[in-house]
Motif scaffolding. Structure first.
Motif, PDB file in Angstrom:
ATOM      1  N   LEU A 145      19.635   7.383 -20.705  1.00 24.28           N
ATOM      2  CA  LEU A 145      18.289   6.842 -20.479  1.00 24.28           C
ATOM      3  C   LEU A 145      18.103   6.443 -19.021  1.00 24.28           C
ATOM      4  O   LEU A 145      17.072   6.745 -18.413  1.00 24.28           O
ATOM      5  CB  LEU A 145      18.066   5.625 -21.405  1.00 24.28           C
ATOM      6  CG  LEU A 145      16.815   4.775 -21.159  1.00 24.28           C
ATOM      7  CD1 LEU A 145      15.572   5.545 -21.572  1.00 24.28           C
ATOM      8  CD2 LEU A 145      16.901   3.459 -21.942  1.00 24.28           C
ATOM      9  N   ILE A 146      19.103   5.778 -18.455  1.00 24.21           N
ATOM     10  CA  ILE A 146      18.974   5.248 -17.082  1.00 24.21           C
ATOM     11  C   ILE A 146      18.947   6.381 -16.067  1.00 24.21           C
ATOM     12  O   ILE A 146      18.272   6.292 -15.042  1.00 24.21           O
ATOM     13  CB  ILE A 146      20.133   4.265 -16.796  1.00 24.21           C
ATOM     14  CG1 ILE A 146      20.043   3.076 -17.791  1.00 24.21           C
ATOM     15  CG2 ILE A 146      20.103   3.754 -15.356  1.00 24.21           C
ATOM     16  CD1 ILE A 146      21.246   2.187 -17.822  1.00 24.21           C
ATOM     17  N   ASP A 147      19.683   7.480 -16.390  1.00 19.00           N
ATOM     18  CA  ASP A 147      19.668   8.627 -15.460  1.00 19.00           C
ATOM     19  C   ASP A 147      18.321   9.348 -15.510  1.00 19.00           C
ATOM     20  O   ASP A 147      17.827   9.812 -14.473  1.00 19.00           O
ATOM     21  CB  ASP A 147      20.794   9.612 -15.838  1.00 19.00           C
ATOM     22  CG  ASP A 147      22.169   8.991 -15.623  1.00 19.00           C
ATOM     23  OD1 ASP A 147      22.269   8.055 -14.802  1.00 19.00           O
ATOM     24  OD2 ASP A 147      23.139   9.437 -16.276  1.00 19.00           O
ATOM     25  N   LEU A 148      17.758   9.465 -16.722  1.00 20.92           N
ATOM     26  CA  LEU A 148      16.478  10.173 -16.856  1.00 20.92           C
ATOM     27  C   LEU A 148      15.318   9.376 -16.288  1.00 20.92           C
ATOM     28  O   LEU A 148      14.352   9.950 -15.766  1.00 20.92           O
ATOM     29  CB  LEU A 148      16.211  10.504 -18.327  1.00 20.92           C
ATOM     30  CG  LEU A 148      17.112  11.573 -18.955  1.00 20.92           C
ATOM     31  CD1 LEU A 148      16.845  11.676 -20.448  1.00 20.92           C
ATOM     32  CD2 LEU A 148      16.867  12.930 -18.290  1.00 20.92           C
ATOM     33  N   GLU A 176       2.874  -1.671 -20.237  1.00 17.19           N
ATOM     34  CA  GLU A 176       2.583  -0.508 -19.401  1.00 17.19           C
ATOM     35  C   GLU A 176       3.894   0.119 -18.923  1.00 17.19           C
ATOM     36  O   GLU A 176       4.915  -0.546 -18.820  1.00 17.19           O
ATOM     37  CB  GLU A 176       1.763  -0.950 -18.180  1.00 17.19           C
ATOM     38  CG  GLU A 176       0.474  -1.673 -18.547  1.00 17.19           C
ATOM     39  CD  GLU A 176      -0.161  -2.346 -17.341  1.00 17.19           C
ATOM     40  OE1 GLU A 176       0.450  -2.297 -16.258  1.00 17.19           O
ATOM     41  OE2 GLU A 176      -1.246  -2.929 -17.500  1.00 17.19           O
ATOM     42  N   PHE A 177       3.816   1.413 -18.632  1.00 19.51           N
ATOM     43  CA  PHE A 177       4.990   2.103 -18.114  1.00 19.51           C
ATOM     44  C   PHE A 177       4.538   3.199 -17.151  1.00 19.51           C
ATOM     45  O   PHE A 177       3.614   3.958 -17.445  1.00 19.51           O
ATOM     46  CB  PHE A 177       5.809   2.739 -19.240  1.00 19.51           C
ATOM     47  CG  PHE A 177       7.084   3.387 -18.773  1.00 19.51           C
ATOM     48  CD1 PHE A 177       8.165   2.611 -18.382  1.00 19.51           C
ATOM     49  CD2 PHE A 177       7.193   4.765 -18.681  1.00 19.51           C
ATOM     50  CE1 PHE A 177       9.339   3.201 -17.936  1.00 19.51           C
ATOM     51  CE2 PHE A 177       8.358   5.362 -18.245  1.00 19.51           C
ATOM     52  CZ  PHE A 177       9.436   4.583 -17.873  1.00 19.51           C
ATOM     53  N   THR A 178       5.227   3.245 -15.986  1.00 14.02           N
ATOM     54  CA  THR A 178       4.939   4.266 -14.977  1.00 14.02           C
ATOM     55  C   THR A 178       6.120   5.219 -14.887  1.00 14.02           C
ATOM     56  O   THR A 178       7.261   4.795 -14.636  1.00 14.02           O
ATOM     57  CB  THR A 178       4.668   3.620 -13.609  1.00 14.02           C
ATOM     58  OG1 THR A 178       3.595   2.670 -13.732  1.00 14.02           O
ATOM     59  CG2 THR A 178       4.279   4.670 -12.580  1.00 14.02           C
ATOM     60  N   TYR A 179       5.840   6.509 -15.083  1.00 10.16           N
ATOM     61  CA  TYR A 179       6.885   7.539 -15.046  1.00 10.16           C
ATOM     62  C   TYR A 179       7.273   7.848 -13.603  1.00 10.16           C
ATOM     63  O   TYR A 179       6.527   7.540 -12.661  1.00 10.16           O
ATOM     64  CB  TYR A 179       6.391   8.812 -15.740  1.00 10.16           C
ATOM     65  CG  TYR A 179       6.196   8.631 -17.232  1.00 10.16           C
ATOM     66  CD1 TYR A 179       7.264   8.794 -18.107  1.00 10.16           C
ATOM     67  CD2 TYR A 179       4.947   8.296 -17.754  1.00 10.16           C
ATOM     68  CE1 TYR A 179       7.085   8.622 -19.479  1.00 10.16           C
ATOM     69  CE2 TYR A 179       4.766   8.123 -19.110  1.00 10.16           C
ATOM     70  CZ  TYR A 179       5.841   8.292 -19.974  1.00 10.16           C
ATOM     71  OH  TYR A 179       5.677   8.117 -21.323  1.00 10.16           O
ATOM     72  N   PRO A 180       8.457   8.495 -13.458  1.00  6.83           N
ATOM     73  CA  PRO A 180       8.904   8.878 -12.095  1.00  6.83           C
ATOM     74  C   PRO A 180       7.882   9.748 -11.360  1.00  6.83           C
ATOM     75  O   PRO A 180       7.806   9.700 -10.133  1.00  6.83           O
ATOM     76  CB  PRO A 180      10.198   9.639 -12.359  1.00  6.83           C
ATOM     77  CG  PRO A 180      10.713   9.067 -13.639  1.00  6.83           C
ATOM     78  CD  PRO A 180       9.509   8.764 -14.446  1.00  6.83           C
TER      79      PRO A 180
END
Length: 584
Positions: A145-148, A176-180
């Motif tokens: 999870l942390i790598d992705l 809320e969540f912000t993707y890479p």
């Protein structure tokens, strides 16, 4: 079996197979032993009591000193092992079925489902979860999870993952969540503890939150509008109320409370028919029903009597709405009263103006005639005053002057009386007819002493009473004087008939005045009682006489009409007929 009990018995005795299958199995074993020397395998045996059991069997040849080559078999009961194996097999089959069902369930769920182990590796991911983060299932499975998702440890989601991993208690989070790649979303994640780590079910609620935000703004706007609407309703001085299709009040403003003398909590939720019994019979309810059924706006101005007995006038507008009808009612009682007073005042003014002009014209015309007659008589008198032979002529001229003066007085008196009737309320009292009639006859004879007048009175009773006032004397005098003035006969005959008649179940007194005068043509009969109308433009009658008579009789709620004394021949005289309500 007991020891020795199976001696000389065939092997099939303890074999659970059918006889054919048992024999075939025995042959297979014998052939295998002949080739290999030994046979090992599992055989289903049967006990003496019929129950079956499984044995592991070892068979080999043995050379017996007495019997020669024989088979020796060693049987080990493996029933428990076989039962355990079958259970394990069944359990594995069940697990495989459950796993397939679980897998199908996970894939069918539209929410994102994923499982993380203790090291934060994905060990289960459904298609929805992969699609949500724009990765494939293979790209996620067995990856960390942390790598992705770098820096995910800093988010509230990771704190919840870690908390459930440690406490083994289910938690739910909305955040809320912000993707890479910069994408932004709002998610609801339910996290459950499992043996391997945590099971997560995530749902994208971005649109829902946006809608919720819009709804919140809309609700705030609606609340503001609602408050403004309520303030507007309360500020309106008109009565505003709404009824649903069951005739129950669903909205009432302060004015509506006051107008009905009821508080809002006693109106809202109650039926109109219960609060106002009998309202179904009013014009207002007909309008309510019409708008409720036809869905068209309507308006009515009508009076309404409240339960406390007060009657008021209302201007009501009714509009169709989704729930039923909206009504706006304005109390126009005072306006109606003012309007009525204004209309009455205008009518009174018009009548007064008309009367003033009419009386002015008639008065001016008649006074002019009177003055002209007086002037002519005076001029003639001045010519004859020194001539003793013309003394009798001077006396006649004096009588003419005296008559004209009386005519002037009578004219002024008539104007005064007709004005009094127009402008004051008529007070009636019980009066005996004969008494007034006799006075009128006496006045007639005194006024025309040089004429031969015979008056005959016929009555069905000695005394008869009517509801009149003092002006009845003027009525009698006027009709009698006309009977003399418009009569060219040497002998003037007047017949007065008094009788009782019943009209529409009401007792009335009928008085007829029949004369032998010049009569009245049919054409002139039509307007004889109108103000200023003369029977003959060259006649000596007063313009106000018969109009005064008509007005006085009307004030008694009576009637007056004129007919020919001899039907069909108006030249034989007239018949004036009075109908006056009898006083009982």
């Amino acid at each position: 079996y007991d020891p020795g009990e199976l001696i000389d018995k065939p092997v099939s005795t303890i074999n659970a197979l059918s006889e054919a299958s048992s024999e075939e199995k025995s042959l297979q074993i014998q052939r295998f032993i002949q080739t290999e020397g030994v046979w090992r395998g599992e055989i289903h045996n049967i006990k003496k009591d019929g129950t079956t059991f499984w044995c592991y069997v070892y068979i080999s040849t043995f050379k017996h000193p007495q019997y020669g080559n024989v088979l020796v078999s060693i049987h080990t009961d493996i029933t428990e092992r076989k039962v355990a194996e079958q259970k394990l097999k069944d359990s594995e089959e069940k697990y495989r079925n459950l796993f397939q069902q679980y897998k199908m369930l996970v894939e069918s769920i539209t929410d994102s489902v994923y499982v993380l182990d203790m090291d934060w590796n994905y060990i289960l991911v459904n298609e929805a979860a992969a699609k949500l983060v724009k990765l494939t299932v293979d790209e996620m499975l067995n990856n960390n999870l942390i790598d992705l998702f770098p820096r995910i440890e800093e988010t509230q989601f990771f704190k919840v993952y870690k908390s459930v991993m440690e406490t083994k208690k289910m938690e739910r989070i909305r955040n809320e969540f912000t993707y890479p790649d910069g994408r932004y979303g709002v998610y609801e994640v339910s996290v459950y503890p499992i043996t391997e780590g945590i099971l997560c079910i995530a749902r994208d609620i971005t649109e829902e939150k946006e809608i919720e935000g819009k709804l919140k703004k809309s609700e705030e706007k609606y609340r503001n509008l609602s408050n403004q609407y309520e303030m507007l309703l309360e500020s309106i001085t008109d009565s505003v109320f709404a009824l649903n299709s069951d005739w129950e009040y669903i909205l009432v403003n302060k004015s509506a409370e006051n107008i009905n003398n009821l508080s809002r909590d006693k109106i809202i939720g109650n039926k109109m028919q219960d609060l106002f019994p009998g309202i179904e019979d009013t014009p207002f309810f007909k309008i309510y029903e019409s708008v409720m059924n036809n869905r068209n706006e309507e308006r009515i101005i009508e009076s309404f009597t409240h339960p406390d007995g007060k009657t008021r006038f209302y201007d009501l507008s009714v509009y169709p709405i989704h729930q039923g009808i909206l009504c706006i009612s304005k109390d126009v009682t005072e306006e109606r009263e003012i309007q009525q007073e204004l209309e009455e005042s205008e009518e009174k003014y018009r009548k007064s103006f008309y009367r003033a002009n009419l009386y002015k014209n008639i008065f001016a015309h008649d006074i002019n005639n009177i003055l002209q007659n007086i002037y002519s008589s005076v001029e003639l008198s001045s010519l004859y005053i020194n001539n003793p032979e013309k003394l009798h002529t001077i006396k006649e001229l004096y009588d003419i002057i005296n008559e004209q003066v009386n005519r002037g007085k009578k004219l002024i008196n008539n104007v005064s009386k007709i004005t009094e009737i127009d402008e004051t309320e008529t007070i009636l009292e019980k009066t005996e007819v004969h008494l007034i009639l006799n006075r009128a006859v006496e006045y007639l004879k005194n006024s025309f002493q040089t004429r031969n007048i015979e008056v005959q009175i016929t009555s069905s009773t000695k005394k008869i009473y009517v509801m009149v006032n003092k002006l009845l004397l003027d009525v009698f005098e006027n009709i009698l004087i006309n009977a003399v003035r418009h009569n060219n006969n040497t002998n003037i005959n007047i017949i007065i008939t008094i009788s009782r008649i019943d009209i529409d179940s009401k007792n009335s007194v009928q008085i007829e005045f029949k004369d032998n005068g010049i009569g009245i043509s049919a054409f002139r009969k039509k307007g004889i009682f109108q103000k200023g109308t003369r029977k003959n433009q060259k006649s000596k009658g007063m313009g106000l006489g018969l109009s005064l008579v008509k007005k006085i009789i009307d004030s008694y709620h009576g009637e007056i009409r004129v007919e020919d004394r001899i039907k069909g021949d108006y030249k034989q005289g007239s018949n004036f007929i009075l109908l006056i309500p009898e006083a009982l």
